[in-house]
Design an enzyme around this catalytic site. Structure first.
Site, short mmCIF file in Angstrom:
data_model
loop_
_atom_site.label_atom_id
_atom_site.label_comp_id
_atom_site.label_asym_id
_atom_site.label_seq_id
_atom_site.Cartn_x
_atom_site.Cartn_y
_atom_site.Cartn_z
N THR A 104 0.82 -1.21 0.00
CA THR A 104 0.00 0.00 0.00
C THR A 104 0.86 1.26 0.00
O THR A 104 0.54 2.25 -0.69
CB THR A 104 -0.95 0.01 1.22
OG1 THR A 104 -1.83 -1.12 1.13
CG2 THR A 104 -1.77 1.29 1.27
N SER A 143 -7.28 -0.68 -6.28
CA SER A 143 -6.79 -1.00 -4.95
C SER A 143 -5.33 -1.39 -5.09
O SER A 143 -4.90 -1.84 -6.16
CB SER A 143 -7.59 -2.17 -4.36
OG SER A 143 -6.92 -2.73 -3.25
N THR A 144 -4.56 -1.21 -4.04
CA THR A 144 -3.19 -1.74 -4.06
C THR A 144 -3.20 -3.22 -4.46
O THR A 144 -2.30 -3.70 -5.14
CB THR A 144 -2.54 -1.59 -2.67
OG1 THR A 144 -2.46 -0.20 -2.35
CG2 THR A 144 -1.15 -2.21 -2.63
N ASN A 145 -4.27 -3.91 -4.06
CA ASN A 145 -4.30 -5.36 -4.20
C ASN A 145 -4.52 -5.84 -5.63
O ASN A 145 -4.36 -7.03 -5.91
CB ASN A 145 -5.37 -5.95 -3.29
CG ASN A 145 -5.17 -5.51 -1.86
OD1 ASN A 145 -4.11 -5.02 -1.49
ND2 ASN A 145 -6.20 -5.66 -1.04
N THR A 190 34.78 -38.48 -12.61
CA THR A 190 33.60 -38.68 -11.79
C THR A 190 34.05 -38.71 -10.34
O THR A 190 35.06 -39.34 -10.00
CB THR A 190 32.87 -40.00 -12.14
OG1 THR A 190 33.79 -41.10 -12.01
CG2 THR A 190 32.34 -39.96 -13.57
N SER A 321 46.05 -10.67 -6.72
CA SER A 321 46.53 -10.66 -5.33
C SER A 321 47.25 -9.36 -5.02
O SER A 321 47.93 -8.78 -5.87
CB SER A 321 47.48 -11.83 -5.10
OG SER A 321 48.06 -11.76 -3.80
N SER A 322 47.12 -8.93 -3.76
CA SER A 322 47.82 -7.73 -3.30
C SER A 322 49.21 -8.07 -2.77
O SER A 322 49.98 -7.17 -2.45
CB SER A 322 47.00 -7.04 -2.20
OG SER A 322 46.85 -7.92 -1.10
N LYS A 327 49.71 -13.46 -9.82
CA LYS A 327 48.55 -14.29 -9.55
C LYS A 327 47.30 -13.69 -10.21
O LYS A 327 47.04 -12.50 -10.07
CB LYS A 327 48.31 -14.44 -8.05
CG LYS A 327 47.30 -15.52 -7.67
CD LYS A 327 47.27 -15.71 -6.16
CE LYS A 327 46.48 -16.93 -5.74
NZ LYS A 327 45.04 -16.78 -6.02
#
Length: 460
Positions: A104, A143-145, A190, A321-322, A327
């Protein structure tokens, strides 16, 4: 005190008066909702707002045909809606995505913004609804509905179409890789253990088939979304909505959206039961399961490159990577997996919210809308990125693939129909213990002619 009054206006509802920012296009109902639901910090999904404005425009056009109220009011509402549909006044939709009241507050936010802009167009002042009223005019016969579920269906159809198209393109990308890698022999696995040989193309062909099913399921589910309950009003009985209005607004929504929308055969059903949205969300979950599995496979096959499988190389899109120079991480595949996880989580929210509806209405529609539309958006975005920044740039390391096939003892499986299971198992065991290939052990044992060994182990 005088300065404060200049920056605010007072509006009245059944609960009393409330100050509203003087320049706001929303009104008292929206302001109360802002006070009541400061939960997520996220506004209602913009696609839902857009669809609700479409419904309001269609309603005004229907009333213009029916002469429900003066034509100049309907025309000003239509003009206001057009401005909103063009992207104006976005900042005025301020209600939190997670709200009580079955939507609503969202409906009233839309009603108030449209009414205030329409008033302005007619020479009126913000907050004075003597010309255009949010309820008597913008929300007339609604209506909102019935507005909210109809708007959600329209918003979902648009997003489902986009997602289906994205999956169709991803399917095509996998099919192209299937052809590109058709002659590359590799080891199947597998339970993460060596299994029978296959071609790399066959693996990508299997991915293409899974994505094709997702695309088709999404394409078909639109049929259920097209049935709208507009005109049902509060509980599905259609009280206060003349039949002509219901016919007109549905036809107008068809024209405005270009979708094959149809009036619900039993509006009370589509007003209270949210299973259609659960169905859509379930298909998004199924698609996410496939994406999570496929993206995980690609990460595994590209792992290493020295310490892992190293059969594939995924496109390098950023430094990984830092602290470790050189990497590069499979960030696009990872992002695809985590978005899939989010969609699966959202499906749980949609499921619970739909099941929590009671009697003639579901009070938890805002959660359904928020979770479902988020899933549709992020899934569409990630499928496109996955295709463009990962799948299409995959490179196969054919030499590495063949090396793993030839050094695997599972090649002995190809011997079973020629020398039996027990002898084949013994050869596999010996090859593993002595660090030799199956071919080497066979040649040493001289139990089959060399030409026959070549034929059996050629595989493809």
């Amino acid at each position: 005190m005088e300065e404060s009054r200049n920056h605010s206006r007072s509006e009245q509802d059944a609960l009393g008066a409330k100050d509203i920012p003087a320049a706001a296009y929303y009104g008292i109902h929206t302001a109360r909702a802002m006070d009541n639901f400061p939960v997520s910090g996220r506004a209602v999904n913009a696609h839902l707002i857009h669809s609700m404005v479409l419904v309001k425009k269609a309603a005004a056009l229907a009333h213009l045909k029916l002469n429900t109220y003066p034509a100049e009011i309907a025309q000003s509402i239509v003009q206001a809606c057009d401005e909103l549909l063009a992207g104006g006044y976005k900042e005025q939709f301020t209600v939190d995505a997670l709200q009580g009241g079955a939507g609503t507050s969202t409906n009233m936010n839309v009603n108030e913004v449209i009414a205030n802009r329409a008033n302005e167009l007619m020479g009126g002042v913000l907050g004075e609804y003597s010309r255009v009223n949010p309820l008597d005019h913008v929300n007339c016969c609604q209506s909102t509905n019935d507005v909210y579920p109809t708007a959600l269906r329209i918003a979902a159809i648009a997003r489902v179409r986009q997602l289906s198209q994205a999956f169709a393109s991803l399917q095509e990308a996998f099919q192209e890789k299937e052809q590109e890698f058709a002659d590359v022999l590799k080891l199947g696995r597998t339970e993460l253990m060596d299994a029978l040989p296959m071609t790399a193309g066959q693996g990508f062909g299997a991915y293409a088939k899974a994505i094709a099913r997702d695309r088709w399921r999404l394409y078909k589910v639109e049929e259920r979304l097209r049935e709208v309950n507009i005109g049902a009003t509060a509980i599905g009985t259609g009280l206060n909505a003349p039949q002509k209005y219901t016919f007109y607004i549905t036809d107008l929504l068809q024209d405005l959206t270009g979708y094959g929308l149809a009036r619900s055969e039993y509006p009370m059903d589509s007003t209270q039961n949210m299973d259609v949205f659960v169905e859509v969300s379930g298909l998004l979950k199924a698609a996410s399961v496939n994406l999570l599995k496929i993206s995980g496979d690609l990460r595994l096959l590209a792992s290493g490159p020295t310490g892992g499988f190293g059969e594939l190389e995924l496109p390098a899109v950023q430094v990984g990577s830092s602290i470790m120079p050189g990497k590069v991480n499979p960030v696009i595949a990872e992002m695809t997996g985590l978005v899939a996880m989010r969609v699966i989580a959202n499906d749980t929210a949609v499921t619970m919210a739909a099941a929590a509806g009671q009697l003639e209405l579901n009070a938890f529609m805002p959660l359904i809308a928020d979770a479902l539309l988020e899933s549709l958006e992020i899934l569409t975005n990630v499928v496109r990125l996955f295709e463009d920044r990962c799948v299409r740039g995959i490179v196969i390391h054919a030499d590495r693939c063949r090396e793993l096939v030839e050094t695997s003892a599972v090649l002995a499986t190809a011997l079973v129909s020629h020398i039996g299971y027990e002898k084949s198992a013994a050869i596999a065991k010996q090859a593993k213990q002595e660090g030799k290939t199956v071919r080497q052990v066979l040649m040493e044992m001289q139990i089959l002619p060399e030409a026959q060994i070549d034929k059996i182990l050629s595989l493809y």
